[in-house]
Design an enzyme around this catalytic site. Structure first.
Site, PDB file in Angstrom:
ATOM      1  N   SER A   7      -5.306   1.638   3.170  1.00 22.46           N
ATOM      2  CA  SER A   7      -3.983   0.587   3.153  1.00 22.46           C
ATOM      3  C   SER A   7      -4.410  -0.891   3.680  1.00 22.46           C
ATOM      4  CB  SER A   7      -2.978   1.160   4.147  1.00 22.46           C
ATOM      5  OG  SER A   7      -2.439   2.472   3.378  1.00 22.46           O
ATOM      6  N   LYS A  41     -11.240   3.132  -8.157  1.00 20.67           N
ATOM      7  CA  LYS A  41     -10.839   4.633  -8.408  1.00 20.67           C
ATOM      8  C   LYS A  41     -10.714   4.846  -9.763  1.00 20.67           C
ATOM      9  CE  LYS A  41      -8.918   4.764  -3.806  1.00 20.67           C
ATOM     10  NZ  LYS A  41      -8.132   5.554  -2.795  1.00 20.67           N
TER      11      LYS A  41
HETATM   12  P1  13P Z   1      -6.099   2.150  -0.272  1.00 21.99           P
HETATM   13  O1  13P Z   1      -6.891   0.905  -0.098  1.00 21.99           O
HETATM   14  O2  13P Z   1      -5.229   2.301  -1.725  1.00 21.99           O
HETATM   15  O3  13P Z   1      -5.491   3.049   0.780  1.00 21.99           O
HETATM   16  O4  13P Z   1      -7.442   3.107  -0.574  1.00 21.99           O
HETATM   17  C1  13P Z   1      -8.430   3.153   0.297  1.00 21.99           C
HETATM   18  C2  13P Z   1      -9.653   3.679  -0.351  1.00 21.99           C
HETATM   19  O5  13P Z   1      -9.545   4.873  -0.616  1.00 21.99           O
HETATM   20  C3  13P Z   1     -10.840   2.879  -0.661  1.00 21.99           C
HETATM   21  O6  13P Z   1     -11.892   3.636  -0.878  1.00 21.99           O
END
Ligand code: 13P
Length: 247
Positions: free
Chosen positions: A204, A7
Site C-alpha cells: 500500500s 502483477k
Molecule cells: P500494493 O502496493 O498494491 O499494496 O502491492 C504491494 C506488492 O505486493 C508489491 O509487490
C-alpha cells in the site's frame, strides 16, 4: 531503489500511456535512484532499451522457474539472463499463497540465479502472525534460505507484510524501520559473506505516504504494486525518493 510490480495487470494501451505519463512527471535529477518495472512477461517486447522514456528504467521478472525443459508455462532463470533482464522478484506472498511455493523452492530459485542479476526476495508476515506478535520469527524463517550462501552486493529483500498488500493499511514507519534493521542483521549474520542487504518496503505504498517511509534510516526504497500502474503516480513516488536526503 523503487520497483514497480505490475502483477497480472496491463494492456497495450495502458503501457503506452504509462510510458508517456511517467516520462512527463519524473524528475531527471543528477543522481537517479535505481528504478525498475516488472511487467507481465508477455509485454516485454515493449520494454526496449531504445525507448527514450525507458532509458533510465531497469526491467525484470515477477518470478521465474529455476529449471529449463518440460515445464509448460514456465520462464526460466537462464532465459531471463539471456534476455538481459536486470532483476528478478522471488518469494512474493502471492506466489507463496496462490501457487503454493515454499521456502525450499524459493531457495532453488535464488541459487539458480547464482548472483547473475539482482534478486529481490519478498518476505512478510500475515495478519494472524502479526496479531500473535511472531513477525520476527516468521521473517527469520523465511530468511533461512540465505544461510551459508554467498550473496551478491545487489541482493535485496522486500519486506511486504501480507496484510498491507492492496489493503490501504500499513505498519507505522518507525515499526517498518525496526523490522528493516532486523532483516539486515539477520542476513548479515547468516550469509556466507556477511552481506548487509538493501531492504525495500512494500504494501500500500502511494505518493501520499511514501515520504513517511523513505525518511526512515533503514528503508532503501519501495516495491510498489497498485500505485505503480499509473505512470504519473509511480513517477511521483520516484521523485519523492530522489528528493530525500538521508545524510
Ligand atoms: P500494493 O502496493 O498494491 O499494496 O502491492 C504491494 C506488492 O505486493 C508489491 O509487490
Amino acid at each position: 531503489m523503487i520497483i514497480a510490480n505490475w502483477k497480472c495487470n496491463g494492456t497495450k494501451k495502458m503501457i503506452f500511456s504509462w510510458f508517456e505519463d511517467y516520462g512527463k512527471e519524473v524528475n531527471f535529477v543528477d543522481v537517479l535512484p535505481i528504478v525498475g518495472v516488472a511487467p507481465p512477461s508477455i509485454y516485454f517486447g515493449y520494454f526496449s532499451r531504445e525507448n527514450a522514456s525507458l532509458k533510465f528504467i531497469e526491467w525484470g521478472l515477477q518470478d521465474a522457474d529455476h529449471l529449463d525443459g518440460p515445464r509448460t508455462g514456465a520462464i526460466s532463470v537462464d532465459m531471463l539472463i539471456d534476455m538481459e533482464c536486470d532483476f528478478l522478484i522471488i518469494g512474493h506472498s502471492e506466489r507463496r499463497e496462490i501457487f503454493k511455493e515454499d521456502n525450499d523452492l524459493i531457495k532453488e530459485k535464488l541459487k539458480s540465479l547464482n548472483n547473475r542479476v539482482t534478486a529481490i526476495l519478498c518476505i512478510g508476515e500475515n495478519k494472524e502472525e502479526n496479531n500473535k506478535g511472531i513477525t520476527r520469527d516468521v521473517l527469520k524463517e523465511q530468511l533461512d534460505i540465505v544461510n551459508g550462501l554467498e550473496l551478491d552486493q545487489s541482493f535485496t529483500v522486500a519486506y511486504e507484510p501480507v496484510w498491507a498488500i492492496g489493503s490501504g493499511l500499513t505498519p507505522e514507519p518507525k515499526d517498518i524501520n525496526e523490522i528493516h534493521k532486523f532483516i539486515k542483521d539477520v542476513v548479515q549474520s547468516n550469509s556466507a559473506n556477511n552481506l548487509v542487504p538493501k531492504v525495500l518496503y512494500g504494501g500500500s505504498v502511494t505518493d501520499k505516504n511514501a515520504e513517511s517511509f523513505f525518511k526512515e534510516e533503514f528503508v532503501d526504497g519501495a516495491l510498489v504494486g497498485g500505485a505503480s500502474l499509473d505512470g504519473s503516480t509511480f513517477a511521483k513516488i520516484v521523485n519523492i525518493f530522489s528528493g530525500i536526503d538521508k545524510k
